[in-house]
Design an enzyme around this catalytic site. Structure first.
Site, PDB file in Angstrom:
ATOM      1  N   ASP A  44       0.855  -1.189   0.000  1.00  0.00           N
ATOM      2  CA  ASP A  44       0.000   0.000   0.000  1.00  0.00           C
ATOM      3  C   ASP A  44       0.888   1.235   0.000  1.00  0.00           C
ATOM      4  OD1 ASP A  44      -2.466   1.505   0.247  1.00  0.00           O
ATOM      5  OD2 ASP A  44      -1.843   1.932   2.293  1.00  0.00           O
ATOM      6  N   SER A  45       0.265   2.372  -0.265  1.00  0.00           N
ATOM      7  CA  SER A  45       1.001   3.633  -0.217  1.00  0.00           C
ATOM      8  C   SER A  45       1.373   4.021   1.217  1.00  0.00           C
ATOM      9  CB  SER A  45       0.136   4.735  -0.816  1.00  0.00           C
ATOM     10  OG  SER A  45      -1.104   4.793  -0.144  1.00  0.00           O
ATOM     11  N   TYR A  70      -0.512   8.575  -2.544  1.00  0.00           N
ATOM     12  CA  TYR A  70      -0.410   8.307  -3.972  1.00  0.00           C
ATOM     13  C   TYR A  70      -1.555   9.003  -4.735  1.00  0.00           C
ATOM     14  CZ  TYR A  70       3.021   4.406  -3.553  1.00  0.00           C
ATOM     15  OH  TYR A  70       4.129   3.633  -3.336  1.00  0.00           O
ATOM     16  N   CYS A 130      -3.763  -1.015  -2.250  1.00  0.00           N
ATOM     17  CA  CYS A 130      -4.028   0.402  -2.524  1.00  0.00           C
ATOM     18  C   CYS A 130      -4.866   0.523  -3.796  1.00  0.00           C
ATOM     19  CB  CYS A 130      -2.686   1.099  -2.701  1.00  0.00           C
ATOM     20  SG  CYS A 130      -2.788   2.815  -3.169  1.00  0.00           S
ATOM     21  N   ASN A 131      -5.978   1.225  -3.706  1.00  0.00           N
ATOM     22  CA  ASN A 131      -6.850   1.393  -4.875  1.00  0.00           C
ATOM     23  C   ASN A 131      -6.143   2.171  -5.984  1.00  0.00           C
ATOM     24  OD1 ASN A 131     -10.001   0.748  -4.035  1.00  0.00           O
ATOM     25  ND2 ASN A 131      -8.687   1.203  -2.318  1.00  0.00           N
ATOM     26  N   THR A 132      -5.415   3.229  -5.582  1.00  0.00           N
ATOM     27  CA  THR A 132      -4.751   4.057  -6.591  1.00  0.00           C
ATOM     28  C   THR A 132      -3.684   3.228  -7.326  1.00  0.00           C
ATOM     29  OG1 THR A 132      -5.059   5.889  -5.038  1.00  0.00           O
ATOM     30  CG2 THR A 132      -3.682   6.318  -6.933  1.00  0.00           C
ATOM     31  N   GLU A 173      -6.514  10.116   8.500  1.00  0.00           N
ATOM     32  CA  GLU A 173      -5.160  10.148   9.062  1.00  0.00           C
ATOM     33  C   GLU A 173      -5.077  11.053  10.277  1.00  0.00           C
ATOM     34  OE1 GLU A 173      -2.007  10.156   6.213  1.00  0.00           O
ATOM     35  OE2 GLU A 173      -2.638   8.094   5.851  1.00  0.00           O
ATOM     36  N   CYS A 205     -11.161   3.214  -1.518  1.00  0.00           N
ATOM     37  CA  CYS A 205      -9.910   3.750  -0.975  1.00  0.00           C
ATOM     38  C   CYS A 205      -9.661   3.011   0.332  1.00  0.00           C
ATOM     39  CB  CYS A 205     -10.052   5.248  -0.723  1.00  0.00           C
ATOM     40  SG  CYS A 205      -8.663   5.966   0.172  1.00  0.00           S
ATOM     41  N   THR A 206      -8.392   2.650   0.545  1.00  0.00           N
ATOM     42  CA  THR A 206      -8.037   1.872   1.742  1.00  0.00           C
ATOM     43  C   THR A 206      -8.568   2.483   3.032  1.00  0.00           C
ATOM     44  OG1 THR A 206      -5.994   3.153   1.628  1.00  0.00           O
ATOM     45  CG2 THR A 206      -5.909   0.848   0.895  1.00  0.00           C
ATOM     46  N   HIS A 207      -8.583   3.819   3.079  1.00  0.00           N
ATOM     47  CA  HIS A 207      -8.874   4.488   4.347  1.00  0.00           C
ATOM     48  C   HIS A 207     -10.361   4.518   4.710  1.00  0.00           C
ATOM     49  CE1 HIS A 207      -4.805   5.727   3.735  1.00  0.00           C
ATOM     50  NE2 HIS A 207      -4.803   6.590   4.741  1.00  0.00           N
TER      51      HIS A 207
HETATM   52  N1  DGL Z   1      -4.050   3.875  -0.412  1.00  0.00           N
HETATM   53  C1  DGL Z   1      -4.697   4.917  -1.188  1.00  0.00           C
HETATM   54  C2  DGL Z   1      -5.872   4.298  -1.960  1.00  0.00           C
HETATM   55  O1  DGL Z   1      -6.446   3.296  -1.587  1.00  0.00           O
HETATM   56  C3  DGL Z   1      -5.188   6.051  -0.318  1.00  0.00           C
HETATM   57  C4  DGL Z   1      -4.058   6.888   0.241  1.00  0.00           C
HETATM   58  C5  DGL Z   1      -3.210   7.538  -0.827  1.00  0.00           C
HETATM   59  O2  DGL Z   1      -3.673   8.469  -1.515  1.00  0.00           O
HETATM   60  O3  DGL Z   1      -2.074   7.096  -1.001  1.00  0.00           O
HETATM   61  O4  DGL Z   1      -6.243   4.817  -2.976  1.00  0.00           O
END
Ligand code: DGL
Length: 280
Positions: free
Chosen positions: A15-16, A47, A78-80, A157, A189-191
């Protein structure tokens, strides 16, 4: 890339930053006998606002690092990163690679009888249209509304506390989704699963929230079962898992131990830059 794998090989998760721990939490819950190697690129997080080329390069650097250990599957939590690099990573490694987008898309369709699906994610994920494409590949007649919510990662966060200020940010972020009569909303998105109760209050009980972390872990189980790679025997001990971060190990450990409720080994790693001419 990647060694010969066996039942005892680890599941690599990247993940990012710390957000992908939502996937680790699900893997610990649903697959307690499996060993996890996790890489969080905290130093270069987020990311979401980066160009897709940069996200692709960072993701390949992490994949190369994790592939130095024996893996039996790799999850791009990570989705991105999934949106920008999944196809390329699948070409680079010889183990099954799961992203979080397709499992989330499939789950949303299952609960949306009228085919009205919403997607929220970072700017990078929404700009890529990866969810929309995954959804429409399964059913081209779907009504899909996608929305970038750049304020939500910082909200999580900063603690994701349920208070008036957080609710206001959420209400403003999600306002464009109102009036679309959505049946499901993909938390792309992970969060976002970490603030799902607030999102649910905002969207109302008629909208089913889809957590990619849960769906991806179900799919991981199906793939490992198919390949005869589900491990039997006792649950893994906390010290058998390994967590790597490009950022500050103590702050990563604080957050990760808080979310995962167990002591963790965290190591800082400086990733060598990718020499693209040597990839593959
Ligand atoms: N992990 C990223 C996602 O799931 C979210 C945090 C980021 O922007 O890096 O897209």
């Amino acid at each position: 890339m990647t060694h010969q794998h066996s039942v005892d090989s680890a599941i690599g998760i990247l993940d990012s930053g710390v957000g992908g721990l939502t996937v680790v939490r699900e893997v610990f819950r649903q697959l307690p006998k499996e060993k996890v190697l996790y890489f969080g690129d905290t130093l270069r997080c987020p990311y979401g606002p980066r160009s897709s080329d940069e996200v692709r390069r960072f993701t390949l650097e992490i994949v190369r690092y994790l592939s130095g250990s024996p893996l039996k599957a790799l999850v791009i939590a990570c989705n991105t990163a999934t949106a920008c690099a999944l196809d390329e990573v699948r070409h680079q490694v010889n183990v099954p690679v799961l992203g979080v987008i397709e499992p989330g898309a499939r789950a949303a369709i299952q609960v949306s009888r009228q085919g009205r699906v919403g997607v929220i994610g970072t700017e990078g994920t929404i700009r890529s249209s990866a969810y929309e494409r995954a959804l429409k590949r399964i059913d081209p007649r779907l009504y899909v509304v996608s929305l970038a919510c750049p304020a939500l990662v910082p909200l999580v966060e900063s603690g994701g506390v349920e208070n008036e200020e957080s609710r206001k940010i959420l209400r403003e972020s999600l306002a464009p989704l109102k009036g679309h009569r959505l049946e499901s909303l993909i938390l792309g998105c992970t969060h976002y699963p970490l603030i799902s109760s607030m999102i649910s209050q905002e969207m109302g009980p008629g909208v089913a929230l889809i957590s990619s972390a849960e769906e991806t872990t179900r799919e991981l189980i199906a793939i490992l079962r198919r390949d005869g790679l589900l491990r039997e025997g006792p649950s893994r001990r906390p010290e058998e898992h390994h967590f790597f971060t490009s950022g500050h190990p103590a702050s990563f450990r604080n957050i990760a131990e808080h979310w995962l409720h167990q002591p963790l080994q965290v190591e800082q790693v400086v990733l060598p830059a990718l020499d693209e001419s040597r990839v593959g």
